[in-house]
Design an enzyme around this catalytic site. Structure first.
Site, mmCIF file in Angstrom:
data_model
loop_
_atom_site.group_PDB
_atom_site.id
_atom_site.type_symbol
_atom_site.label_atom_id
_atom_site.label_comp_id
_atom_site.label_asym_id
_atom_site.label_seq_id
_atom_site.Cartn_x
_atom_site.Cartn_y
_atom_site.Cartn_z
ATOM 1 N NE ARG A 1 78.411 47.634 18.037
ATOM 2 C CZ ARG A 1 79.287 47.325 17.896
ATOM 3 N NH1 ARG A 1 80.056 46.189 17.972
ATOM 4 N NH2 ARG A 1 80.060 48.779 17.738
ATOM 5 N NE ARG B 1 85.868 42.645 15.839
ATOM 6 C CZ ARG B 1 86.906 43.487 16.650
ATOM 7 N NH1 ARG B 1 88.540 43.336 16.588
ATOM 8 N NH2 ARG B 1 86.556 44.599 16.411
ATOM 9 N NE ARG C 1 79.187 51.258 39.753
ATOM 10 C CZ ARG C 1 79.340 50.737 40.733
ATOM 11 N NH1 ARG C 1 78.641 51.273 41.987
ATOM 12 N NH2 ARG C 1 80.552 50.063 40.736
ATOM 13 N NE ARG D 1 89.904 51.333 32.354
ATOM 14 C CZ ARG D 1 89.505 51.686 30.942
ATOM 15 N NH1 ARG D 1 89.007 51.199 30.019
ATOM 16 N NH2 ARG D 1 88.880 52.525 31.072
ATOM 17 C CD GLU E 1 89.519 52.755 34.403
ATOM 18 O OE1 GLU E 1 88.903 52.442 34.513
ATOM 19 O OE2 GLU E 1 90.172 52.984 33.987
ATOM 20 C CE1 TYR F 1 81.276 56.063 28.420
ATOM 21 C CE2 TYR F 1 81.530 55.731 26.376
ATOM 22 C CZ TYR F 1 81.694 55.556 27.569
ATOM 23 O OH TYR F 1 83.172 55.379 26.826
ATOM 24 C CG ASP G 1 82.350 56.117 21.956
ATOM 25 O OD1 ASP G 1 82.637 56.165 23.514
ATOM 26 O OD2 ASP G 1 81.789 54.992 21.931
#
Length: 381
Positions: free
Chosen positions: A171, A175, A247, A277, A298, A346, A348
């Site tokens: 998604r 905002r 990766r 980043r 990174e 993946y 969290d």
């Protein structure tokens, strides 16, 4: 019973603690010299800054059970992740919000005007996006896609967004207000002393034996009733159907005085900048005062043998290979595959903990009812 758990990350540690509290003996095998997996944090000897050794980890969740669970083991400090990105010579806020839109296009749009404006830019001819690029074009249009997503994605995944599935961009958070909180979750925070003490406390139980720097072997399997494996599923089978694609990340450290970039995370969206980043770790602990600073640039690349796997690629060929390994796994006896590597997904941290708690409940129920423990507690596909 006597259980073996392979891996001392959150999955293994939560499971070990729950099984040990229920009276079972647990032996944990960890190939690294420390616990906590990629969430491992440590105090830098030179500066005293709390470092996230394997990249930034911010705890965020809507799961109240998980939030209450982790707060048993440490004090969490308030922390809001406010990510910035450098693109085309300017700095913007992420995720894309009203400030980003107005700044990028040089406008002063209201929320409704911005919503209508973005709809006018979006590619209305794309009905069901199949690729990452189509997903982005459908929701924000060509300009914002190229400014914030295209280059970063090329660097992060090493592939054109035209080759990546739309699901990677599940998604698109856009905002139409000035909220620059990177996450929408109800509970957000940082453990005051890092993640390592949480895992250490989870594993600090009389029924748990921990072996660091110790790979798990077939001899270890013979001596226990059941194995919970949180390592790479393809490694369990000696890669006999091939290596699943991941990766990995390389981190290049720099030491500076004062404040290097003014924020914890600065993304670099332009393809010409080789790193994705820069993380400035003292900003992850804003309650502490540090005169010096440490940053890490990174770099993302293909994971090779001996590298630490971070992000499963899960393209068509990987999913085909994963199917083969799932078939092999289901023929195993007294082994369960869990976690990010064991299920090639993946995850969290909050999802990892929730799944480990659920697996522990299901395991204890199976033991009490003398039923076989599942090979998978979730569908890895």
């Amino acid at each position: 019973m006597h259980f073996a758990i392979v891996g001392a990350g959150f999955t293994g540690a939560v499971l070990a603690n729950e099984l040990a509290k229920a009276g079972h003996n647990v032996t944990v095998y960890e190939i690294r010299p420390h616990v906590a997996g990629n969430c491992y944090s440590e105090r830098d000897e030179k500066t005293g800054i709390l470092l996230h050794k394997y990249g930034p980890h911010i705890f965020h969740t809507d799961n109240e059970e998980v939030w209450n669970y982790v707060n048993q083991f440490t004090d969490f400090m308030p922390y809001v992740n406010r990510v910035k990105t450098t693109s085309q010579g300017n700095v913007y806020s992420l995720p894309i919000n009203l400030l980003t839109i107005n700044q990028y296009f040089g406008k002063t749009l209201s929320p409704k005007e911005a919503n209508d404006f973005i709809k006018s830019l979006a590619d209305g001819e794309i009905d069901e996006p199949q690729t990452f690029e189509e997903q982005a074009m459908k929701f924000v249009g060509k300009d914002l896609y190229e400014a914030f997503f295209k280059g970063y994605t090329l660097k992060q995944w090493g592939r054109s967004p035209k080759e990546l599935p739309a699901s990677i961009l599940k998604r698109l958070p856009v905002r139409f207000n000035y909220d620059d909180n990177y996450f929408n979750h109800k509970y957000q925070g940082m453990p005051k002393n890092g993640y390592t003490p949480i895992v250490e406390r989870l594993l600090d139980h009389a029924n748990i034996t921990l072996h660091l720097n110790t790979p798990f072997s077939s001899e270890n399997k013979v001596s226990v009733d059941h194995v919970f494996y949180t390592g790479p599923i393809d490694a369990w089978f000696n890669y006999n159907a091939g290596r699943l694609g991941y990766r990995t990340l390389d981190f290049v450290r720099e030491d500076h005085e004062g404040d290097y970039q003014g924020c914890a995370v600065m993304n670099y969206a332009d393809e010409k900048v080789p790193y994705t980043r820069i993380s400035e770790h003292k900003h992850f602990s804003p309650w502490e005062e540090q005169e010096r600073t440490v940053i890490f640039k990174e770099y993302s690349r293909k994971c090779e043998e001996g590298d630490i796997p971070y992000y499963p690629i899960r393209l068509v060929n990987e999913k085909t290979m994963l199917n083969a390994y799932i078939g092999k796994a289901k023929k195993e006896k007294n082994v369960s595959f869990m976690g990010r590597l064991g299920t090639y997904r993946y995850l969290d941290m909050d999802v990892t903990i929730a799944e480990a708690l659920d697996a522990s409940r299901k395991t204890l129920d199976c033991v009490n009812k003398n039923k076989p423990i599942p090979v998978f507690f979730v569908n890895p596909l």
